[in-house]
Scaffold this motif. Structure first.
Motif, short mmCIF file in Angstrom:
data_model
loop_
_atom_site.label_atom_id
_atom_site.label_comp_id
_atom_site.label_asym_id
_atom_site.label_seq_id
_atom_site.Cartn_x
_atom_site.Cartn_y
_atom_site.Cartn_z
N ASP A 166 35.59 16.28 23.48
CA ASP A 166 36.06 15.01 22.92
C ASP A 166 35.10 14.51 21.83
OD1 ASP A 166 38.32 14.94 24.46
OD2 ASP A 166 37.54 13.50 25.93
N LYS A 167 33.81 14.61 22.10
CA LYS A 167 32.83 14.18 21.11
C LYS A 167 32.95 15.03 19.84
CE LYS A 167 29.20 12.25 24.03
NZ LYS A 167 27.81 12.40 24.45
N LYS A 168 33.10 16.34 20.05
CA LYS A 168 33.26 17.24 18.91
C LYS A 168 34.49 16.88 18.10
CE LYS A 168 31.45 21.88 19.47
NZ LYS A 168 31.77 23.24 19.88
N LYS A 169 35.58 16.64 18.80
CA LYS A 169 36.84 16.30 18.12
C LYS A 169 36.70 15.00 17.35
CE LYS A 169 40.01 18.67 21.25
NZ LYS A 169 41.04 18.50 22.27
N ARG A 170 36.09 13.99 17.98
CA ARG A 170 35.91 12.70 17.30
C ARG A 170 35.00 12.86 16.08
NH1 ARG A 170 33.81 9.10 21.85
NH2 ARG A 170 34.01 10.95 23.07
N ARG A 171 33.94 13.65 16.21
CA ARG A 171 33.04 13.88 15.10
C ARG A 171 33.77 14.62 13.97
NH1 ARG A 171 28.88 15.32 17.96
NH2 ARG A 171 29.32 17.57 17.89
N MET A 172 34.57 15.61 14.31
CA MET A 172 35.34 16.35 13.31
C MET A 172 36.32 15.43 12.60
SD MET A 172 36.04 20.15 14.96
CE MET A 172 37.70 20.07 14.45
N ILE A 173 37.00 14.59 13.38
CA ILE A 173 37.96 13.64 12.78
C ILE A 173 37.22 12.67 11.87
CG2 ILE A 173 39.53 11.73 13.31
CD1 ILE A 173 40.34 13.32 15.84
N SER A 174 36.08 12.17 12.33
CA SER A 174 35.29 11.23 11.53
C SER A 174 34.82 11.90 10.24
CB SER A 174 34.10 10.74 12.34
OG SER A 174 33.25 9.95 11.56
N ASN A 175 34.33 13.15 10.36
CA ASN A 175 33.88 13.88 9.17
C ASN A 175 35.02 14.12 8.19
OD1 ASN A 175 31.28 13.97 10.09
ND2 ASN A 175 31.40 16.07 10.87
N ARG A 176 36.17 14.48 8.69
CA ARG A 176 37.33 14.70 7.82
C ARG A 176 37.72 13.42 7.10
NH1 ARG A 176 40.87 18.43 11.92
NH2 ARG A 176 39.70 20.35 11.57
N GLU A 177 37.72 12.31 7.85
CA GLU A 177 38.06 11.01 7.24
C GLU A 177 37.03 10.64 6.17
OE1 GLU A 177 40.15 7.67 6.30
OE2 GLU A 177 40.80 9.39 7.50
N SER A 178 35.77 10.87 6.44
CA SER A 178 34.71 10.58 5.48
C SER A 178 34.89 11.45 4.23
CB SER A 178 33.35 10.84 6.11
OG SER A 178 32.32 10.62 5.19
N ALA A 179 35.19 12.73 4.42
CA ALA A 179 35.41 13.63 3.29
C ALA A 179 36.63 13.19 2.49
CB ALA A 179 35.58 15.06 3.79
N ARG A 180 37.69 12.76 3.17
CA ARG A 180 38.90 12.28 2.49
C ARG A 180 38.58 11.05 1.64
NH1 ARG A 180 42.64 8.56 2.77
NH2 ARG A 180 41.80 7.57 4.63
N ARG A 181 37.82 10.10 2.22
CA ARG A 181 37.43 8.90 1.46
C ARG A 181 36.57 9.27 0.25
NH1 ARG A 181 36.40 6.73 6.72
NH2 ARG A 181 34.18 7.02 6.33
N SER A 182 35.66 10.24 0.44
CA SER A 182 34.81 10.69 -0.66
C SER A 182 35.65 11.31 -1.77
CB SER A 182 33.79 11.71 -0.14
OG SER A 182 33.01 12.21 -1.19
N ARG A 183 36.63 12.14 -1.41
CA ARG A 183 37.51 12.74 -2.42
C ARG A 183 38.31 11.66 -3.15
NH1 ARG A 183 38.27 16.45 1.78
NH2 ARG A 183 40.25 15.47 2.32
N MET A 184 38.76 10.66 -2.40
CA MET A 184 39.52 9.57 -3.04
C MET A 184 38.65 8.80 -4.02
SD MET A 184 41.87 8.19 0.13
CE MET A 184 42.44 6.78 -0.76
N ARG A 185 37.38 8.54 -3.62
CA ARG A 185 36.47 7.83 -4.54
C ARG A 185 36.23 8.66 -5.80
NH1 ARG A 185 33.59 6.59 0.18
NH2 ARG A 185 32.13 8.28 -0.25
N LYS A 186 36.01 9.96 -5.62
CA LYS A 186 35.80 10.83 -6.78
C LYS A 186 37.03 10.85 -7.68
CE LYS A 186 32.48 14.08 -4.79
NZ LYS A 186 32.27 15.47 -4.37
N GLN A 187 38.21 10.92 -7.08
CA GLN A 187 39.45 10.93 -7.88
C GLN A 187 39.63 9.63 -8.64
OE1 GLN A 187 41.53 13.62 -8.31
NE2 GLN A 187 42.36 12.31 -9.92
#
Length: 147
Positions: free
Chosen positions: A25-46
């Motif tokens: 569960d911790k791994k999944k939450r961390r993966m989801i959090s990392n993906r969301e952070s990466a998505r926000r970073s890509r949106m900021r760059k775009q």
């Protein structure tokens, strides 16, 4: 820290399964959090890239407008310069004609013996604002003062 918790062995099967579930569960939450952070970073760059593209477009538009304005100003300058050259040539021509007429008047004065009022001709190159015929107004067109 992660290796310690996943390496622990518990004798009872149900407790061990719970620990693995918690770690997963911790791994999944961390993966989801990392993906969301990466998505926000890509949106900021775009968004930043879009802003830069808009700025480039705006600056190119302003540059074109300035270039057109410079071309219009240059054309106006060339027209005024040409007009000035024509006027200078005309002033010289008229000055020569006036000098010629004055010499005729001097000859008439000598021959007839009558004193004549012969005006002095100013040198237009030495005194460009002192015109030989100051009673005539100088006409200017409105377009000359647009720039």
């Amino acid at each position: 820290m992660r290796k310690m918790s996943s390496v622990q062995h518990v004798s009872s099967g149900s407790e061990g399964d719970q620990q693995y579930v918690m770690v997963d569960d911790k791994k999944k939450r961390r993966m989801i959090s990392n993906r969301e952070s990466a998505r926000r970073s890509r949106m900021r760059k775009q968004k930043h890239m879009d802003d830069l593209i808009n700025q480039v477009t705006q600056l190119q538009k302003e540059n074109n407008e300035i270039g057109q304005s410079v071309n219009v100003g240059t054309q106006h300058y060339l027209e005024v310069s040409s007009e000035n050259n024509i006027l200078r040539a005309r002033v010289m021509e008229l000055t020569e004609r006036l000098q010629s007429l004055n010499s005729v008047l001097h000859i008439m004065e000598e021959v007839s013996g009558f004193a004549m009022d012969i005006p002095e001709i100013p040198d237009p190159l030495l005194k460009p604002w002192q015109l030989p015929c100051s009673s005539q107004p100088i006409m200017a067109s409105a377009y000359m003062f647009q720039y």
